[in-house]
Design an enzyme around this catalytic site. Sequence first.
Site, PDB file in Angstrom:
ATOM      1  N   SER A 113       0.872  -1.178   0.000  1.00 31.82           N
ATOM      2  CA  SER A 113       0.000   0.000   0.000  1.00 31.82           C
ATOM      3  C   SER A 113       0.904   1.221   0.000  1.00 31.82           C
ATOM      4  O   SER A 113       2.098   1.118   0.327  1.00 31.82           O
ATOM      5  CB  SER A 113      -0.829  -0.015   1.292  1.00 31.82           C
ATOM      6  OG  SER A 113      -1.501   1.205   1.488  1.00 31.82           O
ATOM      7  N   TYR A 161      -1.767  -1.799  10.584  1.00 35.10           N
ATOM      8  CA  TYR A 161      -1.789  -1.890   9.117  1.00 35.10           C
ATOM      9  C   TYR A 161      -0.460  -1.382   8.544  1.00 35.10           C
ATOM     10  O   TYR A 161       0.173  -2.054   7.723  1.00 35.10           O
ATOM     11  CB  TYR A 161      -2.966  -1.075   8.592  1.00 35.10           C
ATOM     12  CG  TYR A 161      -3.231  -1.189   7.110  1.00 35.10           C
ATOM     13  CD1 TYR A 161      -3.901  -2.291   6.592  1.00 35.10           C
ATOM     14  CD2 TYR A 161      -2.849  -0.182   6.224  1.00 35.10           C
ATOM     15  CE1 TYR A 161      -4.172  -2.390   5.232  1.00 35.10           C
ATOM     16  CE2 TYR A 161      -3.119  -0.272   4.870  1.00 35.10           C
ATOM     17  CZ  TYR A 161      -3.786  -1.372   4.374  1.00 35.10           C
ATOM     18  OH  TYR A 161      -4.054  -1.470   3.029  1.00 35.10           O
TER      19      TYR A 161
HETATM   20  P1  NAI Z   1     -11.425  -5.903  -0.436  1.00 36.12           P
HETATM   21  O1  NAI Z   1     -11.922  -6.048   0.970  1.00 36.12           O
HETATM   22  O2  NAI Z   1     -12.392  -5.425  -1.470  1.00 36.12           O
HETATM   23  O3  NAI Z   1     -10.779  -7.273  -0.922  1.00 36.12           O
HETATM   24  C1  NAI Z   1      -9.967  -8.031  -0.067  1.00 36.12           C
HETATM   25  C2  NAI Z   1     -10.396  -9.471  -0.127  1.00 36.12           C
HETATM   26  O4  NAI Z   1      -9.579 -10.210   0.793  1.00 36.12           O
HETATM   27  C3  NAI Z   1     -11.851  -9.685   0.297  1.00 36.12           C
HETATM   28  O5  NAI Z   1     -12.536 -10.396  -0.708  1.00 36.12           O
HETATM   29  C4  NAI Z   1     -11.743 -10.488   1.591  1.00 36.12           C
HETATM   30  O6  NAI Z   1     -12.795 -11.425   1.762  1.00 36.12           O
HETATM   31  C5  NAI Z   1     -10.397 -11.182   1.422  1.00 36.12           C
HETATM   32  N1  NAI Z   1      -9.828 -11.606   2.696  1.00 36.12           N
HETATM   33  C6  NAI Z   1      -9.835 -10.972   3.885  1.00 36.12           C
HETATM   34  N2  NAI Z   1      -9.267 -11.719   4.824  1.00 36.12           N
HETATM   35  C7  NAI Z   1      -8.854 -12.865   4.213  1.00 36.12           C
HETATM   36  C8  NAI Z   1      -8.181 -14.039   4.662  1.00 36.12           C
HETATM   37  N3  NAI Z   1      -7.839 -14.189   5.940  1.00 36.12           N
HETATM   38  N4  NAI Z   1      -7.928 -15.016   3.763  1.00 36.12           N
HETATM   39  C9  NAI Z   1      -8.304 -14.888   2.469  1.00 36.12           C
HETATM   40  N5  NAI Z   1      -8.950 -13.816   1.991  1.00 36.12           N
HETATM   41  C10 NAI Z   1      -9.217 -12.802   2.859  1.00 36.12           C
HETATM   42  O7  NAI Z   1     -10.176  -4.918  -0.318  1.00 36.12           O
HETATM   43  P2  NAI Z   1      -9.043  -4.450  -1.368  1.00 36.12           P
HETATM   44  O8  NAI Z   1      -8.902  -3.011  -1.161  1.00 36.12           O
HETATM   45  O9  NAI Z   1      -9.260  -4.969  -2.719  1.00 36.12           O
HETATM   46  O10 NAI Z   1      -7.775  -5.137  -0.708  1.00 36.12           O
HETATM   47  C11 NAI Z   1      -6.791  -5.844  -1.432  1.00 36.12           C
HETATM   48  C12 NAI Z   1      -5.429  -5.425  -0.941  1.00 36.12           C
HETATM   49  O11 NAI Z   1      -5.186  -4.075  -1.280  1.00 36.12           O
HETATM   50  C13 NAI Z   1      -5.224  -5.523   0.572  1.00 36.12           C
HETATM   51  O12 NAI Z   1      -3.980  -6.120   0.851  1.00 36.12           O
HETATM   52  C14 NAI Z   1      -5.265  -4.080   1.005  1.00 36.12           C
HETATM   53  O13 NAI Z   1      -4.538  -3.875   2.199  1.00 36.12           O
HETATM   54  C15 NAI Z   1      -4.634  -3.398  -0.180  1.00 36.12           C
HETATM   55  N6  NAI Z   1      -4.883  -1.960  -0.320  1.00 36.12           N
HETATM   56  C16 NAI Z   1      -6.159  -1.471  -0.327  1.00 36.12           C
HETATM   57  C17 NAI Z   1      -6.376  -0.117  -0.430  1.00 36.12           C
HETATM   58  C18 NAI Z   1      -7.760   0.465  -0.421  1.00 36.12           C
HETATM   59  O14 NAI Z   1      -7.913   1.681  -0.424  1.00 36.12           O
HETATM   60  N7  NAI Z   1      -8.802  -0.330  -0.440  1.00 36.12           N
HETATM   61  C19 NAI Z   1      -5.259   0.828  -0.557  1.00 36.12           C
HETATM   62  C20 NAI Z   1      -3.964   0.193  -0.583  1.00 36.12           C
HETATM   63  C21 NAI Z   1      -3.798  -1.149  -0.455  1.00 36.12           C
END
Ligand code: NAI
Length: 284
Positions: free
Chosen positions: A140, A153
């Site tokens: 991130s 985080y």
């Molecule tokens: P999201 O919540 O839409 O997708 C993340 C997915 O990971 C979800 O489908 C969730 O069910 C799954 N997940 C959560 N815990 C889990 C586990 N223990 N095992 C397997 N799957 C699990 O969120 P997003 O934003 O797409 O997140 C993806 C990555 O991007 C993360 O690593 C997040 O930290 C990173 N990120 C997100 C930002 C944002 O603004 N949303 C900004 C920068 C980085």
Amino acid sequence: LEFAGRTAFVTGGANGIGLGLARALLAQGCKVAIADIREDALAAAVRTLDNQSVIAVQLDVASRTGFAEAADRAEKALGPVSLVFNNAGINLFQTIDESSYDDWDWVMGVNLHGVVNGVMTFAPRMKALGQGGHIVNTASMASFLCGGAPGIYNTTKFAVRGMSESLRYSLAPHGIGVSVLCPGLVKSHIYASDEVRPSALSGGAKPVDSAAVGRLEQLHQFGMEPDVIAARTLEAVRENRFHIFPHPEFRDELATVFEEILADFRDYPEDAGFAQRTGFEKMR
Ligand code: NAI
């Protein structure tokens, strides 16, 4: 690196960035296993993707044995994996002084150990396969910037970045590239992380502030589309770039961070002559 014909494994693939990556990889002619903790979201994602070359694998990335089993299932169905996206992540949106050990265990377990488990599972398999490939770990901008202060985080994302950089050097001789994906705000469901918190780690949790979650939900509507992040990510993988910065507007803020770091260096007069005395250029 050519994508067509390769098998990819994408964690957190049922939503947000992971789903965008899956869509982009399928469009490049890859076979894709999407792994996620949410079974209902996986089923919905498979319906949305609507492609013969995708399978869903239920997985809690924090589980070492679970990860190896999920990898076996994916490889049995789709063939050996040579593209890995360790992308699953959660956020508690709270400071360190507000946090409990359960909070630490949960967020470290998913955001850091989830990536460790992905690397420990797939790096040996990819080396043995000998067809090169690429590992992308999602960090991130919070792996550089602590302004918003979600302390645990930040800790996990700094660690993912450091681990990725080290891994990059050890896997390069095997023709396996490593990148760290550092997005800013993304249109995703990360504000709803609490829904997937395991009950065993809920003891020390602060009560969920639904008004704050609602504000975060609104904020994330203004985030970058996952499909745009995915396109920028695959372009970087193709070029074997280490840092992936889909949000160019953070360049100046990063420059400020590095200027502050450099400004903290001092010349110490007592070090003069170190090189002559020791034969070493630098103190380590
Ligand atoms: P999201 O919540 O839409 O997708 C993340 C997915 O990971 C979800 O489908 C969730 O069910 C799954 N997940 C959560 N815990 C889990 C586990 N223990 N095992 C397997 N799957 C699990 O969120 P997003 O934003 O797409 O997140 C993806 C990555 O991007 C993360 O690593 C997040 O930290 C990173 N990120 C997100 C930002 C944002 O603004 N949303 C900004 C920068 C980085």
